[in-house]
Design a protein around this motif. Structure first.
Motif, PDB file in Angstrom:
ATOM      1  N   LEU A   1      46.535  65.775  66.882  1.00 50.49           N
ATOM      2  CA  LEU A   1      46.700  67.169  66.482  1.00 50.49           C
ATOM      3  C   LEU A   1      48.172  67.425  66.179  1.00 50.49           C
ATOM      4  CD1 LEU A   1      45.882  70.089  66.048  1.00 50.49           C
ATOM      5  CD2 LEU A   1      45.906  70.419  68.534  1.00 50.49           C
ATOM      6  N   THR A   2      48.557  67.213  64.936  1.00 55.18           N
ATOM      7  CA  THR A   2      49.924  67.466  64.502  1.00 55.18           C
ATOM      8  C   THR A   2      49.898  68.142  63.130  1.00 55.18           C
ATOM      9  OG1 THR A   2      50.216  65.371  63.303  1.00 55.18           O
ATOM     10  CG2 THR A   2      50.718  65.367  65.680  1.00 55.18           C
ATOM     11  N   SER A   3      50.967  68.815  62.810  1.00 58.92           N
ATOM     12  CA  SER A   3      51.058  69.435  61.489  1.00 58.92           C
ATOM     13  C   SER A   3      51.081  68.380  60.394  1.00 58.92           C
ATOM     14  CB  SER A   3      52.302  70.315  61.406  1.00 58.92           C
ATOM     15  OG  SER A   3      53.483  69.570  61.657  1.00 58.92           O
ATOM     16  N   GLU A   4      51.685  67.237  60.676  1.00 56.19           N
ATOM     17  CA  GLU A   4      51.756  66.167  59.684  1.00 56.19           C
ATOM     18  C   GLU A   4      50.368  65.631  59.357  1.00 56.19           C
ATOM     19  OE1 GLU A   4      54.325  62.026  58.975  1.00 56.19           O
ATOM     20  OE2 GLU A   4      54.662  63.267  60.749  1.00 56.19           O
ATOM     21  N   GLN A   5      49.526  65.445  60.385  1.00 58.24           N
ATOM     22  CA  GLN A   5      48.144  65.006  60.149  1.00 58.24           C
ATOM     23  C   GLN A   5      47.367  66.095  59.403  1.00 58.24           C
ATOM     24  OE1 GLN A   5      46.812  62.080  60.675  1.00 58.24           O
ATOM     25  NE2 GLN A   5      47.805  61.076  62.415  1.00 58.24           N
ATOM     26  N   ALA A   6      47.633  67.371  59.735  1.00 55.83           N
ATOM     27  CA  ALA A   6      46.941  68.473  59.065  1.00 55.83           C
ATOM     28  C   ALA A   6      47.290  68.525  57.580  1.00 55.83           C
ATOM     29  CB  ALA A   6      47.294  69.799  59.734  1.00 55.83           C
ATOM     30  N   LEU A   7      48.547  68.258  57.243  1.00 57.97           N
ATOM     31  CA  LEU A   7      48.949  68.229  55.837  1.00 57.97           C
ATOM     32  C   LEU A   7      48.264  67.075  55.107  1.00 57.97           C
ATOM     33  CD1 LEU A   7      52.780  68.961  56.091  1.00 57.97           C
ATOM     34  CD2 LEU A   7      50.938  70.556  55.528  1.00 57.97           C
ATOM     35  N   ALA A   8      48.170  65.938  55.775  1.00 55.27           N
ATOM     36  CA  ALA A   8      47.482  64.798  55.169  1.00 55.27           C
ATOM     37  C   ALA A   8      45.991  65.099  54.989  1.00 55.27           C
ATOM     38  CB  ALA A   8      47.674  63.555  56.033  1.00 55.27           C
ATOM     39  N   ASP A   9      45.408  65.872  55.919  1.00 58.01           N
ATOM     40  CA  ASP A   9      44.024  66.340  55.746  1.00 58.01           C
ATOM     41  C   ASP A   9      43.893  67.128  54.450  1.00 58.01           C
ATOM     42  OD1 ASP A   9      43.224  65.287  58.187  1.00 58.01           O
ATOM     43  OD2 ASP A   9      43.251  67.221  59.235  1.00 58.01           O
ATOM     44  N   LEU A  10      44.822  68.030  54.233  1.00 53.32           N
ATOM     45  CA  LEU A  10      44.787  68.870  53.030  1.00 53.32           C
ATOM     46  C   LEU A  10      44.892  68.022  51.767  1.00 53.32           C
ATOM     47  CD1 LEU A  10      47.116  71.728  54.311  1.00 53.32           C
ATOM     48  CD2 LEU A  10      44.700  72.002  53.692  1.00 53.32           C
ATOM     49  N   ALA A  11      45.795  67.054  51.781  1.00 58.30           N
ATOM     50  CA  ALA A  11      45.965  66.194  50.618  1.00 58.30           C
ATOM     51  C   ALA A  11      44.702  65.389  50.337  1.00 58.30           C
ATOM     52  CB  ALA A  11      47.156  65.264  50.830  1.00 58.30           C
ATOM     53  N   ASN A  12      44.123  64.823  51.388  1.00 61.80           N
ATOM     54  CA  ASN A  12      42.898  64.046  51.239  1.00 61.80           C
ATOM     55  C   ASN A  12      41.760  64.923  50.741  1.00 61.80           C
ATOM     56  OD1 ASN A  12      41.352  61.624  51.500  1.00 61.80           O
ATOM     57  ND2 ASN A  12      40.576  62.317  53.481  1.00 61.80           N
ATOM     58  N   PHE A  13      41.705  66.149  51.247  1.00 59.93           N
ATOM     59  CA  PHE A  13      40.679  67.109  50.830  1.00 59.93           C
ATOM     60  C   PHE A  13      40.808  67.427  49.337  1.00 59.93           C
ATOM     61  CE2 PHE A  13      39.376  71.573  50.212  1.00 59.93           C
ATOM     62  CZ  PHE A  13      38.054  71.508  50.636  1.00 59.93           C
ATOM     63  N   VAL A  14      42.016  67.692  48.888  1.00 53.72           N
ATOM     64  CA  VAL A  14      42.229  68.022  47.476  1.00 53.72           C
ATOM     65  C   VAL A  14      41.771  66.869  46.584  1.00 53.72           C
ATOM     66  CG1 VAL A  14      43.992  68.446  45.716  1.00 53.72           C
ATOM     67  CG2 VAL A  14      44.093  69.664  47.905  1.00 53.72           C
ATOM     68  N   ARG A  15      42.154  65.661  46.939  1.00 57.08           N
ATOM     69  CA  ARG A  15      41.769  64.486  46.127  1.00 57.08           C
ATOM     70  C   ARG A  15      40.248  64.371  46.027  1.00 57.08           C
ATOM     71  NH1 ARG A  15      45.525  61.876  49.750  1.00 57.08           N
ATOM     72  NH2 ARG A  15      47.638  61.792  48.837  1.00 57.08           N
ATOM     73  N   GLU A  16      39.576  64.539  47.160  1.00 53.67           N
ATOM     74  CA  GLU A  16      38.118  64.379  47.183  1.00 53.67           C
ATOM     75  C   GLU A  16      37.405  65.522  46.458  1.00 53.67           C
ATOM     76  OE1 GLU A  16      36.317  61.823  48.269  1.00 53.67           O
ATOM     77  OE2 GLU A  16      38.144  60.721  48.771  1.00 53.67           O
ATOM     78  N   MET A  17      37.929  66.747  46.593  1.00 59.51           N
ATOM     79  CA  MET A  17      37.292  67.892  45.921  1.00 59.51           C
ATOM     80  C   MET A  17      37.434  67.787  44.404  1.00 59.51           C
ATOM     81  SD  MET A  17      35.802  69.536  48.308  1.00 59.51           S
ATOM     82  CE  MET A  17      35.637  67.943  49.150  1.00 59.51           C
ATOM     83  N   LYS A  18      38.523  67.219  43.945  1.00 60.87           N
ATOM     84  CA  LYS A  18      38.711  67.040  42.507  1.00 60.87           C
ATOM     85  C   LYS A  18      37.608  66.148  41.944  1.00 60.87           C
ATOM     86  CE  LYS A  18      42.916  66.498  40.869  1.00 60.87           C
ATOM     87  NZ  LYS A  18      44.318  66.026  40.704  1.00 60.87           N
ATOM     88  N   VAL A  19      37.218  65.157  42.714  1.00 60.90           N
ATOM     89  CA  VAL A  19      36.144  64.256  42.289  1.00 60.90           C
ATOM     90  C   VAL A  19      34.785  64.940  42.443  1.00 60.90           C
ATOM     91  CG1 VAL A  19      34.980  62.069  42.768  1.00 60.90           C
ATOM     92  CG2 VAL A  19      37.497  62.207  42.855  1.00 60.90           C
ATOM     93  N   LYS A  20      34.554  65.528  43.610  1.00 65.21           N
ATOM     94  CA  LYS A  20      33.248  66.121  43.923  1.00 65.21           C
ATOM     95  C   LYS A  20      32.873  67.238  42.952  1.00 65.21           C
ATOM     96  CE  LYS A  20      30.805  68.494  47.712  1.00 65.21           C
ATOM     97  NZ  LYS A  20      29.643  67.600  47.794  1.00 65.21           N
ATOM     98  N   TYR A  21      33.851  68.059  42.568  1.00 66.95           N
ATOM     99  CA  TYR A  21      33.583  69.213  41.713  1.00 66.95           C
ATOM    100  C   TYR A  21      34.048  69.003  40.272  1.00 66.95           C
ATOM    101  CZ  TYR A  21      32.292  71.688  45.960  1.00 66.95           C
ATOM    102  OH  TYR A  21      31.670  72.068  47.133  1.00 66.95           O
ATOM    103  N   ASP A  22      34.385  67.771  39.949  1.00 67.50           N
ATOM    104  CA  ASP A  22      34.775  67.409  38.584  1.00 67.50           C
ATOM    105  C   ASP A  22      35.903  68.310  38.074  1.00 67.50           C
ATOM    106  OD1 ASP A  22      34.738  65.959  36.218  1.00 67.50           O
ATOM    107  OD2 ASP A  22      33.215  67.244  35.293  1.00 67.50           O
ATOM    108  N   LEU A  23      36.945  68.420  38.882  1.00 65.14           N
ATOM    109  CA  LEU A  23      38.097  69.255  38.534  1.00 65.14           C
ATOM    110  C   LEU A  23      39.148  68.414  37.821  1.00 65.14           C
ATOM    111  CD1 LEU A  23      38.320  71.185  41.921  1.00 65.14           C
ATOM    112  CD2 LEU A  23      37.216  71.936  39.803  1.00 65.14           C
ATOM    113  N   LYS A  24      39.743  68.964  36.795  1.00 64.81           N
ATOM    114  CA  LYS A  24      40.682  68.211  35.956  1.00 64.81           C
ATOM    115  C   LYS A  24      42.093  68.255  36.543  1.00 64.81           C
ATOM    116  CE  LYS A  24      37.157  67.795  33.276  1.00 64.81           C
ATOM    117  NZ  LYS A  24      36.314  66.577  33.402  1.00 64.81           N
ATOM    118  N   ASP A  25      42.880  67.261  36.215  1.00 66.44           N
ATOM    119  CA  ASP A  25      44.273  67.233  36.662  1.00 66.44           C
ATOM    120  C   ASP A  25      45.057  68.425  36.129  1.00 66.44           C
ATOM    121  OD1 ASP A  25      43.862  64.910  38.071  1.00 66.44           O
ATOM    122  OD2 ASP A  25      44.616  63.592  36.477  1.00 66.44           O
ATOM    123  N   SER A  26      44.619  68.972  35.015  1.00 70.87           N
ATOM    124  CA  SER A  26      45.312  70.121  34.422  1.00 70.87           C
ATOM    125  C   SER A  26      45.057  71.424  35.186  1.00 70.87           C
ATOM    126  CB  SER A  26      44.877  70.298  32.965  1.00 70.87           C
ATOM    127  OG  SER A  26      43.473  70.504  32.880  1.00 70.87           O
TER     128      SER A  26
END
Length: 487
Positions: free
Chosen positions: A136-161
């Motif tokens: 439970l650290t802020s650094e792990q929480a930020l990495a959670d957010l980054a991992n989430f964004v990457r996966e949601m871009k794929v799951k919802y077919d979101l463009k890099d733009s």
């Protein structure tokens, strides 16, 4: 029972202080204290397979992290808005109201809200043991957010733009700034509301702002509060006075049994001072946990028909106990520690987790060590460090706190963040602005300081009663989002 006043913006509804100050349902609680018309689409509850330790991603099994998604205002190709969860469970109400939803409607955004690891239903480990809390650290929480964004871009077919804009208030306000700093390739910009950037063990400035905010009502209020605490000290010195404290302040346990226990007395004074801190922190916010105001408590403190200053202090305590549904004021230190040592999961509780974060990263202890303290000197920084040692580990002493807080400030840059596309928003009444970025000569780190507003005021659902300064601030935030989306 209350602990040290929490940063709270999205939070629970338990009356606890922290660096315990009034939670109310996730850190900012619900987005409005008003009844709102429901939208045509309910937000979708989803679960995401998250990594436990991002420094060693394949070592441990993944766990389920809760999130919500709403496409109510989305049009294909629009931006993505991400509300960052904090030290409390996420509520779907934030997916249908709050200022950010108005911005989503303006810019046709797809909205996500991600619950913070170790809070609410996002439970990565079997229990909340100190060994498990190392994740439970802020650094792990930020990495959670980054991992989430990457996966949601794929799951919802979101463009890099399609640009991602992060939102957060209080501790999540800090995370919103830091996620842009650490992952600029994923997060295009952020609105950081009431986020403390400077970690500090002895947060003595907190009660200095509380005093100044009470003075905005009148100097007479400050004088009455000062006299009331001085009289409380006098009552403690003899048996008749102690019995009066038991009765007037509705103590759960008789104070005469704790006169020689400095930790109990510190907890008593910190809790009573916390009455004023909680009121100031959420003064006139459009949130469900904003109850009594500075006007309400100062009206009592200056009303001489109610008795002596200490009797008026007891009346303020009675009012706030009633508002929170508590029958008595629980100040026993050992009882608090036992409760905080409980390692079983409860979706509606989060004080053990947040206290661990303060002991391991931030400090944020709202002490009485400021010069000429309004609330006496009964709860110094050692009182809070002792809690870290008693709840988690003897190693979490003053030297440990100094080291981890120093590391946090070095890692994130404290009040000299290396960010762009982040707007730092604070209110003048909010004591947490003392640890935030409120002025800047650097065009890359713009600030917005809202006179007369409290903690996360800009995030809540707008009201016809909002101050002109708050109305103008929300418009400036909208303009800022528009500018960074077009950049």
């Amino acid at each position: 029972m209350r602990y040290f006043i929490l940063l709270v913006c999205l939070a629970f509804a338990t009356r606890i202080t922290f660096g315990k100050r009034l939670f109310s349902n996730g850190f900012i609680g619900a987005p409005s204290k008003f009844t709102l018309a429901s939208q045509s689409q309910e937000p979708q509850l989803k679960w995401f397979q998250q990594i436990l330790d991002h420094s060693n991603p394949t070592k441990y099994p993944k766990w389920k992290q809760r999130y919500y998604v709403s496409n109510e205002h989305y049009k294909t190709g629009g931006p993505i808005f991400l509300m960052i969860g904090g030290e409390g469970k996420e509520t779907p109400k934030w997916m249908t109201s709050g200022a950010w939803i108005h911005y989503a409607a303006k810019f046709n955004a797809l909205c996500f809200s991600l619950e913070h690891r170790f809070y609410g239903a996002s439970q990565p480990t079997k229990n909340l043991s100190t060994e498990n809390l190392q994740y439970l650290t802020s650094e792990q929480a930020l990495a959670d957010l980054a991992n989430f964004v990457r996966e949601m871009k794929v799951k919802y077919d979101l463009k890099d733009s399609q640009k991602w804009i992060a939102f957060g208030g209080s501790y999540p306000g800090s995370l919103a700034a830091w996620v842009r700093e650490k992952y600029p390739e994923l997060i295009h910009g952020s609105i950081s509301s009431s986020g403390p950037l400077l970690a500090e063990v002895d947060f003595k400035e907190y009660f200095e702002v509380v005093q100044n905010s009470l003075a905005s009502y009148s100097d007479a209020c400050v004088i009455a509060v000062r006299r009331s605490f001085a009289q409380l000290e006098i009552l403690l010195r003899h048996m008749i006075g102690q019995r009066e404290i038991n009765e007037k302040f509705q103590l759960c346990d008789p104070i005469e049994k704790s006169i020689e226990n400095k930790l109990d007395i510190s907890n008593l004074f910190e809790n009573i001072a916390g009455n004023f801190a909680g009121v100031v922190q959420y003064n006139k916010d459009n949130s469900p946990h904003a109850g009594k105001t500075i006007d309400d408590v100062c009206d009592v403190m200056v009303n001489e028909t109610l008795g002596t200053p200490v009797q008026r202090l007891a009346e303020v305590n009675r009012m706030l106990l009633k508002d929170s549904g508590e029958k008595c004021l629980d100040y026993k230190y050992d009882k608090m520690i036992v409760e905080m040592q409980n390692t079983t999961w409860d979706e509606d509780k989060a004080m053990r987790q947040w206290t661990y974060q303060t002991c391991n990263e931030f400090g944020f202890y709202q002490t009485s060590t400021q010069k000429d303290s309004l609330f006496t000197d009964r709860f110094p920084v050692d009182f809070f460090i002792r809690q870290c040692m008693d709840i988690f580990s003897e190693k979490m002493d003053s030297q440990y706190l100094k080291a981890v807080v120093g590391r946090t400030n070095t890692f994130y840059g404290a009040l000299n963040p290396n960010t762009t596309n982040v707007l730092y928003v604070h209110g003048s009444i909010d004591p947490w602005h003392a640890l935030g970025l409120i002025t800047s000569s650097n065009p890359n780190t713009p600030t917005l300081y809202i006179e007369g507003t409290a903690h996360c005021a800009n995030m809540y659902e707008p009201s016809a009663n909002d101050l002109p300064s708050l109305v103008a601030a929300r418009k400036k935030i909208q303009n800022y989002i528009e500018n960074i989306l077009s950049s």
